[in-house]
Structures are given as C-alpha cells and as structure tokens.
Write a protein that holds these residues in place. Structure first.
Motif, short mmCIF file in Angstrom:
data_model
loop_
_atom_site.label_atom_id
_atom_site.label_comp_id
_atom_site.label_asym_id
_atom_site.label_seq_id
_atom_site.Cartn_x
_atom_site.Cartn_y
_atom_site.Cartn_z
N ASP A 189 1.18 -1.45 0.03
CA ASP A 189 -0.08 0.29 0.06
C ASP A 189 0.65 1.12 0.42
N GLU A 322 -5.52 2.13 -1.89
CA GLU A 322 -5.35 1.62 -2.93
C GLU A 322 -5.93 1.46 -4.11
N GLY A 368 -2.97 -5.96 -4.56
CA GLY A 368 -3.98 -5.28 -3.99
C GLY A 368 -5.57 -5.20 -3.36
#
Length: 412
Positions: A189, A322, A368
């Motif tokens: 992240d 994200e 992600g």
C-alpha cells in the motif's frame, strides 16, 4: 560450590539415603510382616526424587535394586496360615512402576522400551521366586497391571506434552505468517500508490520537458514530494519492525543482559521518531497527490466525524489509497469520487470511477484487492469490488465501529 553442583550432590545423597533406609528396614525389623516392609520400601522411594529429575534411568536401577532387596529380605513364614500377610512386600514394586512411568514420559522410545523390558523381567522373576501358592498368580497379574498402568500414564503424559509443543509451534507459525502478511500489505500500500504516481508524472515530464518546461518542473516536484512521502512511510514501517524486534529480545533476556545493552547503547545516536500512521484526516492530501497524477478526486464526508481506533483509520486510508492507485493506473479517466460515511455502527468507504473498469488480468485480481480483503476481514467488515452496470468501477468497504463507551475508554 555452585548451584548445579549442590543440586547434583543433594540428588545422589538422596539415592544413598534410600539404600540405607532399605537396609535399616530389613535389618531393624526382620520379623515384621511383608506388608510393612513393602509399604516402607514404597515410601522410601521419595528420597529418589532428585535422582529421578536428573537421571531417571539411574533412579530406576536404584529403585529396582532397593525393592528387590526388600522382597528378598523378608523371611518366609513359619506357618501357612500367616503366609498371606508376608506377600505384601511386593507393594514396594509400585515405586519402581512410578519411576518407569517417568521414563516412558520423558525419555526416547528405545531407552523406554529397554527399561520396560528389564523391569517386567526382573519383577516377574522375583515374584516367581518369592511368591507361594495362589499368591504367585495374583501377584504376577497385579505386577503386570501396575506396569501397564504406569506405561499408559507415561504415554499419555508424553502425548500431551508433544501436543502442547505442537500447538505452540503452530501458534508461532501462524503469528509469523500473519506478521508477514501485514508487512506485505503495508509495503504494497505504501509503494504501489507512490510508484504509480511517480510513473505517470515521469511520463508527463518526459513528453513536455522541451515544449512546456514549467509544467515539467511541476511534475518533477510532484515526483520529489511523492518519493519523500514514500521514504517516510517505509522508514516508519522499518522503525516499528526494529522496535518490535528489540522489545521481543528484551523480554527474553535477563536483567543483567538488558543493563549491559543499555550501557553500551547509551551514547549511540537515537533513531528518528516515527511519524504517526496515516488516517482518514490524511485523505485530503492523498486526493491532492492523485490530482497531481491527473485524476481529480471528489471527496465527500458525511455523518458525525469523530476519532476512530487507529487500526480502523489506517485500514480505511489504505483502502482509499489502493483504490485511487487502481484508478490512476487502470481506469483511464480524469475523475473519481470518494465518499466516507461516519455511521453510528459502521464506517463506510466508497470509491467510484467512470473509467473503463478492470480486465480479467488487471489489478482487480492482484495483490491490491487481496490486501484490501484481508484488511477488511481482520476488522470483521465487508468489502465489495467490481464493475458498475453503468460503467466504471466501484470499491466499497464497511468497517464495524466499536460502541461509544469503548471509544470513550480508549480516549481516556
């Protein structure tokens, strides 16, 4: 004389006292019944506790010798009517069975098998020599049952100990895996968003550096700012990892080692203080960085804004980060919307864009989205992510909030 030497000496002194007590028991009361001698030999084995703890095999040899001496030292009865009262000397073998159970529970399989075989052979041989009439069968059966009970108890104790060790190893492995996943999510992240912004700004700068140098300089400044923010986030993560490792080592070291470590490091330069973890208050700055990458963010907040637990603030911020990274890298659009709703029972974070969405091999199936699902799952929340019917992509996370009373307690 150090403590280990004193303990060893005391243990072997107990073994010598046991043999002396057995000798006094036989020599001092030769006319007593076999039951008295047997119970006396059984109680005398308490002197072998130290030897049992240090060398159980030696303790077994001493106990087996002492119990056999007790049985052999009891004189035969003059009358058959009182013969039964002289068969109780075999009770002393219960002490041998107790030591045998300790060996089965604590020693390797081969020494334990040898100990069981030797003990059973000696007991059955002695019973065959000194038991008479019906007492022979009864005492042999009782001896075998006592041996079986001691071995079974030792096996159960061994299995329980091995099960506890296996559970501890599993807990350690799960904790290590969870920590690795947490570090992987945090690094992803931190880096993914920044690298995406830097890549776009670098591409823009390279295309306009000759025709529009002023805008190229703006792109370079954005790259510098984003890089510094990324370095700050990485430094914060590394500092927290080093602090956790140092605290863990300090918890296992003794006081002298800790004092020595403090003395050695008292003049060393201190680590830079770590910056606080990002939260929902930093979403505006995140939106500004995303706008610098070419995607304008419409940020909307609703509900009663208030301080939330740090883990919820960080997870919500990382989810927004994200999602915006994916918009910048894959959506091919210039606008997106971020809605943050402070509900009474849950926090809702929604990121919507009107771009082209994700393809089957796109980021929507990468680390992600996995990281977002893990963060939401750890907080017992819900995450939905997918293309919208009207076009674009939508990510929505619902994170349950603690009761107001618990929040007030945390604030105090």
């Amino acid at each position: 004389m150090n403590t280990a030497t004193r303990t060893k000496s005391a243990a072997w002194a107990g073994g010598v006292c046991y043999l002396l007590m057995v000798g006094l028991l036989i020599g001092g009361a030769p006319r007593a019944s076999g039951t008295v001698h047997g119970v006396g030999g059984l109680l005398a084995v308490s002197l072998l506790v130290g030897v049992v703890r240090r060398t159980p095999l030696s303790a077994l040899a001493i106990a087996l010798t002492g119990s056999t001496v007790v049985i052999a030292g009891v004189p035969s009865p003059a009358h058959a009517a009182v013969e039964a009262s002289y068969q109780g000397q075999f009770v002393s073998y219960l002490a041998v069975d107790l030591v045998l159970g300790v060996i089965v529970a604590t020693r390797a399989r081969r020494p334990a098998i040898v100990a069981v075989a030797v003990t059973s052979a000696v007991q059955l041989l002695v019973i065959g020599l000194f038991a008479h009439g019906d007492g022979l069968t009864v005492n042999a059966v009782i001896a075998l049952l006592a041996l079986a009970a001691s071995c079974l108890g030792g096996l159960l104790s061994r299995e329980r100990r091995e099960h506890v060790v296996a559970l501890r190893a599993q807990e350690v492995a799960e904790a290590v895996t969870a920590e690795r996943l947490r570090i992987a999510r945090e690094l992803h992240d931190i880096v993914a968003h920044s690298i995406g912004v830097i890549a776009i700004q670098a591409g823009v700068g390279s295309r306009i550096i000759e025709t529009r140098p002023a805008q190229a300089r703006e792109a370079l400044r954005a790259i510098e700012t984003t890089s510094r923010q990324t370095l700050t986030g990485l430094r914060r993560t590394l500092v927290s990892l080093r602090r956790a490792d140092r605290e863990d080592r300090a918890g296992t070291a003794d006081r002298a080692d800790r004092d020595d470590r403090v003395a050695r490091t008292s003049t060393a330069p201190e680590e830079p203080p770590s910056t606080p973890a990002p939260g929902l208050a930093d979403v505006e700055q995140l939106a500004a960085t995303t706008a610098g990458a070419g995607v304008h963010v419409d940020l909307r907040r609703s509900g009663r804004q208030r301080a939330l637990p740090a883990e919820i603030e960080l997870s919500a911020y990382r989810i927004v980060q994200e999602a915006l990274t994916n918009v910048v890298r894959h959506a091919d659009t210039g606008r997106c919307g971020v809605a943050i709703d402070y509900g009474d029972e849950e926090l809702t974070v929604e990121i919507v864009d009107e771009g082209r969405g994700r393809t089957g091999g796109g980021s929507g199936h990468g680390f992600g989205l996995v990281g977002m699902r893990e963060r939401v799952g750890l907080l017992h929340g819900r995450l939905t992510a997918g293309p919208r019917p009207e076009g674009g992509y939508r990510v929505a996370a619902r994170l349950p909030l603690p009761a107001p009373a618990s929040l007030a307690a945390e604030a105090r």
